[in-house]
Design an enzyme around this catalytic site. Structure first.
Site, mmCIF file in Angstrom:
data_model
loop_
_atom_site.group_PDB
_atom_site.id
_atom_site.type_symbol
_atom_site.label_atom_id
_atom_site.label_comp_id
_atom_site.label_asym_id
_atom_site.label_seq_id
_atom_site.Cartn_x
_atom_site.Cartn_y
_atom_site.Cartn_z
ATOM 1 C CG HIS A 157 15.159 -12.549 -2.176
ATOM 2 N ND1 HIS A 157 15.798 -12.939 -1.009
ATOM 3 C CD2 HIS A 157 14.077 -11.831 -1.779
ATOM 4 C CE1 HIS A 157 15.128 -12.475 0.028
ATOM 5 N NE2 HIS A 157 14.080 -11.801 -0.409
ATOM 6 C CB CYS A 208 15.612 -8.938 0.052
ATOM 7 S SG CYS A 208 14.684 -9.088 1.581
ATOM 8 C CG ASN A 240 12.810 -13.055 2.851
ATOM 9 O OD1 ASN A 240 14.019 -12.905 2.726
ATOM 10 N ND2 ASN A 240 11.927 -12.175 2.423
HETATM 11 O O1 UT7 Z 1 12.031 -10.101 0.761
HETATM 12 C C1 UT7 Z 1 11.523 -8.882 0.345
HETATM 13 C C2 UT7 Z 1 10.407 -9.092 -0.532
HETATM 14 N N1 UT7 Z 1 9.272 -9.594 0.216
HETATM 15 C C3 UT7 Z 1 8.369 -10.243 -0.414
HETATM 16 O O2 UT7 Z 1 8.565 -10.467 -1.577
HETATM 17 C C4 UT7 Z 1 7.096 -10.630 0.267
HETATM 18 C C5 UT7 Z 1 6.000 -10.477 -0.702
HETATM 19 N N2 UT7 Z 1 4.675 -10.800 -0.210
HETATM 20 C C6 UT7 Z 1 4.282 -12.036 0.087
HETATM 21 O O3 UT7 Z 1 5.050 -12.973 0.056
HETATM 22 C C7 UT7 Z 1 2.821 -12.241 0.405
HETATM 23 O O4 UT7 Z 1 2.093 -11.079 0.098
HETATM 24 C C8 UT7 Z 1 2.562 -12.622 1.891
HETATM 25 C C9 UT7 Z 1 3.037 -14.037 2.145
HETATM 26 C C10 UT7 Z 1 3.278 -11.641 2.816
HETATM 27 C C11 UT7 Z 1 1.065 -12.571 2.196
HETATM 28 O O5 UT7 Z 1 0.341 -13.395 1.305
HETATM 29 P P1 UT7 Z 1 -0.976 -12.839 0.588
HETATM 30 O O6 UT7 Z 1 -1.543 -13.957 -0.185
HETATM 31 O O7 UT7 Z 1 -0.574 -11.589 -0.163
HETATM 32 O O8 UT7 Z 1 -1.906 -12.546 1.820
HETATM 33 P P2 UT7 Z 1 -2.564 -11.168 2.311
HETATM 34 O O9 UT7 Z 1 -1.513 -10.260 2.858
HETATM 35 O O10 UT7 Z 1 -3.432 -10.645 1.232
HETATM 36 O O11 UT7 Z 1 -3.444 -11.683 3.520
HETATM 37 C C12 UT7 Z 1 -4.527 -12.590 3.317
HETATM 38 C C13 UT7 Z 1 -5.169 -12.905 4.653
HETATM 39 C C14 UT7 Z 1 -5.472 -11.663 5.497
HETATM 40 O O12 UT7 Z 1 -6.710 -11.870 6.119
HETATM 41 P P3 UT7 Z 1 -8.044 -11.145 5.534
HETATM 42 O O13 UT7 Z 1 -7.754 -9.674 5.582
HETATM 43 O O14 UT7 Z 1 -8.195 -11.661 4.134
HETATM 44 O O15 UT7 Z 1 -9.104 -11.607 6.473
HETATM 45 C C15 UT7 Z 1 -4.392 -11.672 6.538
HETATM 46 O O16 UT7 Z 1 -4.784 -11.069 7.739
HETATM 47 O O17 UT7 Z 1 -4.305 -13.705 5.454
HETATM 48 C C16 UT7 Z 1 -4.170 -13.152 6.766
HETATM 49 N N3 UT7 Z 1 -2.842 -13.471 7.274
HETATM 50 C C17 UT7 Z 1 -2.565 -14.598 7.938
HETATM 51 N N4 UT7 Z 1 -3.323 -15.643 8.288
HETATM 52 C C18 UT7 Z 1 -2.709 -16.642 8.944
HETATM 53 C C19 UT7 Z 1 -1.707 -12.739 7.148
HETATM 54 N N5 UT7 Z 1 -0.692 -13.377 7.741
HETATM 55 C C20 UT7 Z 1 -1.200 -14.537 8.250
HETATM 56 C C21 UT7 Z 1 -0.623 -15.617 8.926
HETATM 57 N N6 UT7 Z 1 -1.412 -16.654 9.256
HETATM 58 N N7 UT7 Z 1 0.687 -15.666 9.254
#
Ligand code: UT7
Length: 321
Positions: free
Chosen positions: A248, A113, A278
């Site tokens: 980004h 990225c 992204n």
């Molecule tokens: O480009 C390179 C750099 N990349 C990035 O910068 C990405 C950085 N990270 C992010 O943007 C965020 O961390 C994400 C968008 C990937 C995730 O958001 P988050 O607020 O950190 O969510 P999380 O990973 O803590 O997940 C929260 C909950 C989980 O459920 P539980 O364990 O709390 O029951 C996940 O299983 O959301 C669930 N979850 C989803 N639910 C519905 C994860 N993906 C999904 C989904 N739809 N697509």
């Protein structure tokens, strides 16, 4: 002094747009979750036959046209991608052939990225040392080809596309246009937080994207705020001097958090993550071109480009348009 001046930009997106509602038909997710956690509403997905090289060449042609130049004027192509058409040769050489400008320098840069920032700094250095007069700097990806379409934690986040700029080496004054300063970093200790689970030399396969999103998020905000502070300190500019930040486009919440940390108003941040998701190395030049074409970024503006991605790699570049 000699600086690399941005003389044109262009971008290309696959025709097929995929909404969050469509994603919810493939995996257990919802428009509400995706918008709330990421700001993403839409992404573009390459059709069969549409590749990183074809998207890159489309973006490059538009950038060359915007610069009022012809492909033969380009002596250097630096293409950032994590999704090349072939393991070798470099996708940049395929783009060179598609553009019909043979004989110059062409190679790929792999920094995921942050790839466009790495490519920009590399091309800038080469132009300033006289290795070429004009360069195409391209970020292009078909990330859809390395997504696990059954993993909802990653597949909803990415899209395909390409963006390009043309740089020209020019003699300018201190307050004139061009790339003013770039700062790049890498920390290979965090491989397991964001990687592809395959490779030529290990599994002999292409592999799929794996990410521990929450940890990557934390590192992204810290590293980006730190590199932006360094660039401002090194150049003597302040946050108030910046006309536009082109970050980004990984997550709207990362954009907000980084801008807040630096005291930059949200209105100065170019946001396309809602429409493109992204697109890895393509996201910065795609956003840059969008803001140039809609008239936001104008000649004389001071623009900060920044990115963070797998590796980890991160960096920022301050450019006077
Ligand atoms: O480009 C390179 C750099 N990349 C990035 O910068 C990405 C950085 N990270 C992010 O943007 C965020 O961390 C994400 C968008 C990937 C995730 O958001 P988050 O607020 O950190 O969510 P999380 O990973 O803590 O997940 C929260 C909950 C989980 O459920 P539980 O364990 O709390 O029951 C996940 O299983 O959301 C669930 N979850 C989803 N639910 C519905 C994860 N993906 C999904 C989904 N739809 N697509």
């Amino acid at each position: 002094m000699i600086r690399s001046v941005v003389v044109g930009s262009g971008s290309a997106l696959p025709a097929r747009a995929v909404s969050n509602a469509e994603m919810a038909e493939m995996v257990d997710t919802s428009d509400e979750w995706i918008v709330e956690r990421t700001g993403i509403r839409n992404r573009h997905i390459a059709a069969e036959g549409e590749t990183t090289a074809t998207l890159a060449a489309d973006a490059a042609r538009k950038a060359i046209e915007a610069a009022g130049l012809a492909p033969a004027d380009i002596g250097l192509i630096v293409l950032a991608t994590a999704t090349p058409d072939q393991t070798f040769p470099a996708t940049a050489t395929k783009v060179q052939d598609l553009l019909g400008c043979h004989g110059g320098i062409a190679f790929d840069v792999a920094a995921v990225c942050s790839g466009f920032l790495y490519a920009l700094a590399t091309a800038d250095s080469m132009l300033r040392t006289g290795m070429a007069k004009r360069a195409l700097v391209i970020g292009a990806e078909t990330f859809s080809r390395i997504l696990d379409w059954e993993d909802r934690t990653t597949c909803v986040l990415f899209g395909d596309g390409a963006g390009a700029i043309v740089l020209e080496a020019r003699e300018v004054d201190e307050d004139g246009p061009g790339v003013i300063f770039s700062q790049l970093h890498a920390d290979g200790a965090h491989n397991e937080l964001l990687y592809v689970d395959g490779g030529v030399s290990t599994t002999g396969t292409v592999g799929k994207v794996r990410m521990k999103g929450r940890e990557v998020f934390r590192h992204a905000v810290t590293n980006l705020a730190s590199v932006l502070e360094t660039v401002l300190k090194e150049t003597g500019f302040t946050a108030e001097d910046i006309d536009w930040v082109v970050p980004h486009q990984a997550n709207a919440r990362i954009l907000d958090a980084t801008a807040r940390k630096l005291g930059l108003p949200a209105e100065k941040v170019v946001v396309t993550v809602d429409q493109h998701a992204n697109t890895s190395a393509a996201s910065v030049p795609l956003a840059f071109d969008a803001a140039v074409r809609d008239g936001r970024i104008k000649p004389g503006d001071l623009v900060m480009l920044e990115a963070m991605g797998g590796g980890f790699t991160w960096g920022a570049s301050l450019v006077r348009i």
